[in-house]
Motif scaffolding. Structure first.
Motif, PDB file in Angstrom:
ATOM      1  N   GLN A  24     -29.609 -19.763 -34.394  1.00 45.00           N
ATOM      2  CA  GLN A  24     -28.827 -20.419 -33.335  1.00 45.00           C
ATOM      3  C   GLN A  24     -27.369 -20.495 -33.778  1.00 45.00           C
ATOM      4  OE1 GLN A  24     -29.625 -24.588 -32.417  1.00 45.00           O
ATOM      5  NE2 GLN A  24     -29.148 -24.208 -30.254  1.00 45.00           N
ATOM      6  N   GLU A  38     -27.768 -21.071 -37.644  1.00 42.47           N
ATOM      7  CA  GLU A  38     -28.811 -21.850 -38.318  1.00 42.47           C
ATOM      8  C   GLU A  38     -30.131 -21.116 -38.167  1.00 42.47           C
ATOM      9  OE1 GLU A  38     -29.286 -25.958 -37.126  1.00 42.47           O
ATOM     10  OE2 GLU A  38     -31.143 -26.166 -38.293  1.00 42.47           O
ATOM     11  N   LEU A  40     -33.985 -20.904 -37.900  1.00 48.77           N
ATOM     12  CA  LEU A  40     -35.023 -21.811 -37.419  1.00 48.77           C
ATOM     13  C   LEU A  40     -36.350 -21.052 -37.369  1.00 48.77           C
ATOM     14  CD1 LEU A  40     -32.753 -23.298 -34.644  1.00 48.77           C
ATOM     15  CD2 LEU A  40     -33.699 -24.630 -36.544  1.00 48.77           C
ATOM     16  N   ASN A  97     -32.756 -24.804 -43.274  1.00 46.99           N
ATOM     17  CA  ASN A  97     -33.340 -26.146 -43.358  1.00 46.99           C
ATOM     18  C   ASN A  97     -34.313 -26.246 -44.534  1.00 46.99           C
ATOM     19  OD1 ASN A  97     -32.486 -27.583 -40.716  1.00 46.99           O
ATOM     20  ND2 ASN A  97     -33.108 -25.529 -40.078  1.00 46.99           N
ATOM     21  N   GLU A 129     -29.515 -27.372 -45.305  1.00 43.84           N
ATOM     22  CA  GLU A 129     -29.566 -28.577 -44.468  1.00 43.84           C
ATOM     23  C   GLU A 129     -30.745 -29.452 -44.880  1.00 43.84           C
ATOM     24  OE1 GLU A 129     -29.533 -28.027 -40.270  1.00 43.84           O
ATOM     25  OE2 GLU A 129     -27.827 -26.640 -40.319  1.00 43.84           O
ATOM     26  N   ASP A 159     -28.598 -33.215 -42.012  1.00 40.08           N
ATOM     27  CA  ASP A 159     -29.063 -32.902 -40.666  1.00 40.08           C
ATOM     28  C   ASP A 159     -29.494 -34.188 -39.953  1.00 40.08           C
ATOM     29  OD1 ASP A 159     -29.638 -31.094 -38.691  1.00 40.08           O
ATOM     30  OD2 ASP A 159     -31.357 -30.186 -39.698  1.00 40.08           O
ATOM     31  N   ASP A 160     -29.464 -34.160 -38.632  1.00 35.50           N
ATOM     32  CA  ASP A 160     -29.966 -35.277 -37.799  1.00 35.50           C
ATOM     33  C   ASP A 160     -29.289 -36.595 -38.158  1.00 35.50           C
ATOM     34  OD1 ASP A 160     -31.975 -33.343 -37.083  1.00 35.50           O
ATOM     35  OD2 ASP A 160     -33.170 -33.985 -38.790  1.00 35.50           O
ATOM     36  N   ARG A 183     -28.572 -34.899 -32.144  1.00 36.02           N
ATOM     37  CA  ARG A 183     -28.288 -34.611 -30.737  1.00 36.02           C
ATOM     38  C   ARG A 183     -28.463 -35.809 -29.803  1.00 36.02           C
ATOM     39  NH1 ARG A 183     -32.767 -31.259 -31.573  1.00 36.02           N
ATOM     40  NH2 ARG A 183     -34.684 -32.027 -30.630  1.00 36.02           N
ATOM     41  N   GLU A 215     -24.486 -31.750 -32.779  1.00 37.45           N
ATOM     42  CA  GLU A 215     -25.653 -30.987 -32.347  1.00 37.45           C
ATOM     43  C   GLU A 215     -26.042 -31.348 -30.918  1.00 37.45           C
ATOM     44  OE1 GLU A 215     -28.654 -30.171 -35.742  1.00 37.45           O
ATOM     45  OE2 GLU A 215     -28.378 -32.327 -35.682  1.00 37.45           O
ATOM     46  N   GLY A 216     -26.731 -30.433 -30.265  1.00 36.95           N
ATOM     47  CA  GLY A 216     -27.351 -30.725 -28.970  1.00 36.95           C
ATOM     48  C   GLY A 216     -26.404 -30.671 -27.787  1.00 36.95           C
ATOM     49  N   ILE A 217     -25.311 -29.892 -27.902  1.00 35.31           N
ATOM     50  CA  ILE A 217     -24.389 -29.766 -26.763  1.00 35.31           C
ATOM     51  C   ILE A 217     -25.035 -28.845 -25.728  1.00 35.31           C
ATOM     52  CG2 ILE A 217     -22.110 -28.937 -26.029  1.00 35.31           C
ATOM     53  CD1 ILE A 217     -21.076 -29.693 -28.840  1.00 35.31           C
ATOM     54  N   GLU A 218     -25.330 -29.422 -24.552  1.00 39.13           N
ATOM     55  CA  GLU A 218     -26.060 -28.659 -23.532  1.00 39.13           C
ATOM     56  C   GLU A 218     -25.218 -28.345 -22.308  1.00 39.13           C
ATOM     57  OE1 GLU A 218     -29.730 -30.697 -22.660  1.00 39.13           O
ATOM     58  OE2 GLU A 218     -30.568 -30.218 -24.635  1.00 39.13           O
ATOM     59  N   GLY A 236     -25.722 -26.040 -29.830  1.00 35.95           N
ATOM     60  CA  GLY A 236     -26.550 -26.495 -28.717  1.00 35.95           C
ATOM     61  C   GLY A 236     -26.742 -25.397 -27.691  1.00 35.95           C
ATOM     62  N   TYR A 237     -27.616 -25.685 -26.721  1.00 39.49           N
ATOM     63  CA  TYR A 237     -27.986 -24.667 -25.731  1.00 39.49           C
ATOM     64  C   TYR A 237     -26.783 -24.187 -24.924  1.00 39.49           C
ATOM     65  CZ  TYR A 237     -32.781 -26.209 -26.715  1.00 39.49           C
ATOM     66  OH  TYR A 237     -33.969 -26.528 -27.335  1.00 39.49           O
ATOM     67  N   PRO A 242     -31.686 -20.762 -29.914  1.00 41.03           N
ATOM     68  CA  PRO A 242     -32.130 -19.962 -31.051  1.00 41.03           C
ATOM     69  C   PRO A 242     -32.697 -18.631 -30.538  1.00 41.03           C
ATOM     70  CG  PRO A 242     -32.952 -22.218 -31.200  1.00 41.03           C
ATOM     71  CD  PRO A 242     -32.359 -22.072 -29.839  1.00 41.03           C
TER      72      PRO A 242
HETATM   73  O1    G Z   1     -33.369 -30.869 -36.961  1.00 36.77           O
HETATM   74  P1    G Z   1     -32.574 -29.655 -36.607  1.00 36.77           P
HETATM   75  O2    G Z   1     -31.183 -29.955 -36.193  1.00 36.77           O
HETATM   76  O3    G Z   1     -32.664 -28.550 -37.656  1.00 36.77           O
HETATM   77  O4    G Z   1     -33.295 -29.095 -35.296  1.00 36.77           O
HETATM   78  C1    G Z   1     -32.874 -27.991 -34.638  1.00 36.77           C
HETATM   79  C2    G Z   1     -33.749 -27.956 -33.400  1.00 36.77           C
HETATM   80  O5    G Z   1     -32.991 -28.437 -32.293  1.00 36.77           O
HETATM   81  C3    G Z   1     -34.217 -26.582 -33.029  1.00 36.77           C
HETATM   82  O6    G Z   1     -35.598 -26.638 -32.770  1.00 36.77           O
HETATM   83  C4    G Z   1     -33.445 -26.231 -31.786  1.00 36.77           C
HETATM   84  O7    G Z   1     -34.188 -25.422 -30.919  1.00 36.77           O
HETATM   85  C5    G Z   1     -33.189 -27.598 -31.184  1.00 36.77           C
HETATM   86  N1    G Z   1     -31.967 -27.576 -30.399  1.00 36.77           N
HETATM   87  C6    G Z   1     -30.867 -26.877 -30.665  1.00 36.77           C
HETATM   88  N2    G Z   1     -29.914 -27.064 -29.727  1.00 36.77           N
HETATM   89  C7    G Z   1     -30.433 -27.925 -28.823  1.00 36.77           C
HETATM   90  C8    G Z   1     -29.959 -28.494 -27.608  1.00 36.77           C
HETATM   91  O8    G Z   1     -28.833 -28.246 -27.147  1.00 36.77           O
HETATM   92  N3    G Z   1     -30.790 -29.361 -26.964  1.00 36.77           N
HETATM   93  C9    G Z   1     -32.043 -29.645 -27.421  1.00 36.77           C
HETATM   94  N4    G Z   1     -32.788 -30.487 -26.713  1.00 36.77           N
HETATM   95  N5    G Z   1     -32.540 -29.113 -28.560  1.00 36.77           N
HETATM   96  C10   G Z   1     -31.751 -28.263 -29.249  1.00 36.77           C
END
Ligand code: G
Ligand code: MN
Length: 253
Positions: A24, A38, A40, A97, A129, A159-160, A183, A215-218, A236-237, A242
């Motif tokens: 990703q 990253e 995965l 990771n 990570e 991470d997280d 996220r 993380e998690g920018i959609e 993020g998506y 990924p």
């Molecule tokens: O814990 P870690 O940050 O390594 O997890 C990455 C996970 O987060 C992957 O499974 C990935 O598919 C998911 N992910 C990545 N980007 C996004 C996003 O924009 N939204 C959501 N809901 N999940 C995401």
């Protein structure tokens, strides 16, 4: 973590054959360049189809296959990075990771070194990570593994971050290069209180010298909130899901 360790179960020996790394993009929030990917893990299960880590990783981490799978991940990611470097993407970095169980295995740093050396990539372009949930700052053995990885040149990312039970003290104690904000902050950032916490927490982390990934920018709105703060990178998506090595390779090219 000897990659060649004897594995009792037949399944252990075969487990890596069905694994695949997806990648990703991690994007510079100012230039929008892809600076890193990253890795995965996915399991291409013969009957159940392609499985996400939440369906199988916890089981692997508790099994005798853990060390073998971790070595496979490190080697596959390093080899893929080497391939992208030789295709001209010489600045690209790779995030991998690693679970706290791996950090407690004394041979992890050597496995990471071997993976980078045999692929011919500088450890400085590999970021390890480790989830904040692993509570590594309370574990001397995990911290010593992190120190060894850092002295070998690997970058370390938390991470997280912000989703577990770490206190602010964590930012003083963790010997990391990068903080990745969970996220859940950006998911709730339509609410002004979430946005304020994300913004100020990113400023705090960058002021302390960490590089910051949100993380998690959609969507574009969440991107705007992440960019308004002082975060350096986004994931993020909205930028990309990924994808297989071939798919992301075509995109990077
Ligand atoms: O814990 P870690 O940050 O390594 O997890 C990455 C996970 O987060 C992957 O499974 C990935 O598919 C998911 N992910 C990545 N980007 C996004 C996003 O924009 N939204 C959501 N809901 N999940 C995401
Ligand atoms: Mn991660």
């Amino acid at each position: 973590m000897a990659c060649s360790s004897a594995l009792p179960a037949r399944e252990d020996a075969r487990v890596c054959e069905e694994l695949e790394l997806f990648y990703q993009p991690i994007v510079d929030l100012h230039t929008f360049a892809i600076t890193a990917v990253e890795a995965l893990i996915r399991w291409n299960h013969p009957y159940r189809g392609r499985l996400l880590p939440k369906a199988f990783l916890a089981k692997i981490l508790k099994s005798s296959a853990r060390a073998r799978v971790t070595c496979w991940i490190l080697r596959t990611a390093a080899n893929q990075l080497a391939a992208w470097h030789s295709s001209g993407l010489s600045q690209l970095r790779m995030s991998v990771n690693i679970a706290v169980e791996d950090l407690l295995d004394r041979s992890l740093p050597a496995s990471a070194r071997d993976a980078a050396r045999s692929a011919g990539v500088p450890p400085q372009q590999i970021e390890i990570e480790v989830s904040e949930r692993g509570a590594i700052t309370e574990n001397a053995q995990a911290l010593s593994a992190i120190d060894e990885l850092r002295s070998d040149g690997f970058r370390i990312a938390v991470d997280d971050f912000g989703a577990g039970s770490a206190s602010l003290r964590y930012l003083l104690d963790i010997p990391a290069s990068t903080i990745k904000f969970d996220r859940s902050f950006v998911a709730g950032a339509h609410c002004i209180r979430h946005a304020i916490v994300l913004d100020r927490a990113c400023r705090l982390a960058t002021s302390l010298g960490f590089e910051v990934v949100v993380e998690g920018i959609e969507n574009a709105n969440q991107l705007g909130i992440a960019r308004a703060g002082s975060a350096n990178y986004g994931q993020g998506y909205y930028f990309g899901r990924p994808q297989s090595a071939d798919a992301i390779g075509a995109w990077l090219a």
